[in-house]
Motif scaffolding. Structure first.
Motif, short mmCIF file in Angstrom:
data_model
loop_
_atom_site.label_atom_id
_atom_site.label_comp_id
_atom_site.label_asym_id
_atom_site.label_seq_id
_atom_site.Cartn_x
_atom_site.Cartn_y
_atom_site.Cartn_z
N UNK A 1 10.68 4.23 -9.70
CA UNK A 1 10.90 3.96 -8.62
C UNK A 1 9.56 2.94 -7.68
N UNK A 2 8.90 2.41 -7.71
CA UNK A 2 7.85 2.31 -7.57
C UNK A 2 7.79 0.99 -8.08
N UNK B 1 -15.39 10.36 -1.47
CA UNK B 1 -14.74 8.67 -2.29
C UNK B 1 -13.65 8.84 -2.02
N UNK B 2 -13.51 7.10 -1.82
CA UNK B 2 -11.84 6.94 -1.28
C UNK B 2 -11.28 6.28 -2.49
N UNK B 3 -9.94 6.76 -1.88
CA UNK B 3 -8.70 6.18 -3.37
C UNK B 3 -7.79 5.33 -1.78
N UNK B 4 -7.06 4.95 -3.40
CA UNK B 4 -6.25 3.59 -3.24
C UNK B 4 -5.17 3.23 -4.02
N UNK B 5 -3.81 3.75 -3.16
CA UNK B 5 -2.91 3.27 -4.99
C UNK B 5 -2.06 2.28 -3.97
N UNK B 6 -1.77 1.39 -4.94
CA UNK B 6 -0.79 0.18 -4.33
C UNK B 6 0.23 -0.26 -5.45
N UNK C 1 1.45 -0.72 -10.30
CA UNK C 1 0.91 -0.04 -9.63
C UNK C 1 -0.47 0.55 -10.07
N UNK C 2 -1.16 0.55 -8.94
CA UNK C 2 -3.22 1.06 -9.33
C UNK C 2 -2.93 2.01 -8.65
N UNK D 1 0.74 -0.84 0.14
CA UNK D 1 -0.24 0.01 0.17
C UNK D 1 0.69 0.84 -0.11
N UNK D 2 0.91 1.87 -0.86
CA UNK D 2 1.38 3.13 -0.88
C UNK D 2 0.57 4.71 -0.68
#
Length: 239
Positions: free
Chosen positions: A194-195, A127-132, A143-144, A103-104
């Motif tokens: 980088x990720x 809303x929710x925002x999830x970066x992973x 990376x999403x 999880x980013x």
């Protein structure tokens, strides 16, 4: 060794020898293969024969050339069919790989204009925002960034963000019925590079997806950067 009396072309015999060394682990991923000259001397064939064999293996994705450094064993690409809606976790498990997620970020947001249009809500909707970073056997693959309407999926705040998003949604009674997606090649942004442990400007495949529930009601907006060196997308067509 190379059988020069065989009707099988010598370049193809050499391809098979190198391919076997890779599949048996004799040549490990990321290691360099001998130079054209060394392979030519070792197998008693011309450098042109060696070059053709190596070119074919590069085109196949088993080898990669690095300017000024040589030719290296490359990890095989993951094929992703575009005709079936599956989660990243499902895709990896079908290939015998262990999916994971780092999880980013996860935050409450006011949904921006592009995502709002895709989700059929007003700009600024909560809303929710999830970066992973999605991984396979511990290796970064994609990376999403997932965006959902808070009112539609309030349970996301309490979810295991390292697990399958689709699986968690379905556990909450949300039945995902389909999706619309686009795919385009892009140069990877610095942060994403980088990720994903690749270089800025390396090719990546940007997949943008809107998933639906029920009668085509938008449920999620996803932007995913897939490593171009690890993925190939396939589709089946009929005339």
């Amino acid at each position: 060794m190379i059988d020069k009396q065989s009707p099988i072309p010598m370049y193809y015999q050499l391809e098979q020898l190198i391919r076997e060394e890779i599949s048996t682990g004799k040549r490990e991923l990321g290691t360099a293969i001998p130079s054209e000259r060394e392979l030519s001397d070792k197998y008693g064939v011309s450098r042109m024969t060696v070059r053709q064999a190596v070119n074919n293996l590069v085109a196949e994705g088993l080898l990669t050339r690095k300017k000024g450094r040589g030719t290296f064993v490359e990890a095989p690409k993951v094929e992703m069919p575009l005709m079936k809606l599956t989660s990243f976790s499902e895709d990896m498990r079908q290939r015998g790989m262990e999916p994971g997620a780092e999880v980013v970020s996860f935050e409450s947001i006011h949904i921006g204009p592009k995502e709002a249009e895709a989700l059929h809500v007003e700009e600024g909707t909560e809303g929710y925002q999830l970066a992973r970073v999605r991984t396979a056997d511990g290796e970064p693959m994609a990376y999403e960034v997932v965006t959902v309407v808070k009112e539609m999926f309030p349970q996301l705040e309490y979810a295991d963000h390292g697990g399958s998003f689709y699986a968690h949604a379905e556990e909450q009674g949300i039945q995902i019925t389909g999706a619309y997606q686009t795919l385009e090649p892009v140069l990877v942004p610095k942060k994403v590079a980088q990720l994903l442990t690749i270089k800025k400007g390396d090719p990546t495949l940007l997949l943008t997806r809107v998933s639906y529930v029920g009668q085509n009601k938008p449920f999620e907006h996803v932007k995913s950067y897939y490593r171009g060196d690890r993925y190939t997308f396939t589709t089946e067509m009929q005339r």
